[in-house]
Write a protein that holds these residues in place. Structure first.
Motif: not given
Length: 79
Positions: A9, A17, A28
């Motif tokens: 994360g 991202y 994700s």
């Protein structure tokens, strides 16, 4: 570094991202976190050794390893 999901994360957030190979925005579930220097070669799970890749860009790691190999060769020759 702790838990892999937490580390993953952090890498995804740091890289906004985006795939470091093609700059595509990824969700994700469509992202992989890759080691620049594989653990089998002494690489760690430190954030500096991890990057976000869009699934399917595994072959791009080869160029990183070639660049690293060239750098290490130059370093060895210089010493």
């Amino acid at each position: 570094m702790g838990n892999w999901e937490d580390t993953r994360g952090l890498v995804l957030a740091r890289d906004e991202y985006k795939c470091v190979s093609c700059a595509a925005k990824v969700k994700s579930r469509d992202a992989d976190v890759h080691h620049l220097l594989p653990r089998s070669m002494g690489g760690s799970d430190e954030l500096s050794n991890l990057v976000t890749r869009k699934r399917g860009f595994r072959h791009a790691k080869v160029w990183v390893l070639l660049a690293l190999g060239a750098w290490l060769s130059a370093l060895i020759l210089a010493s």
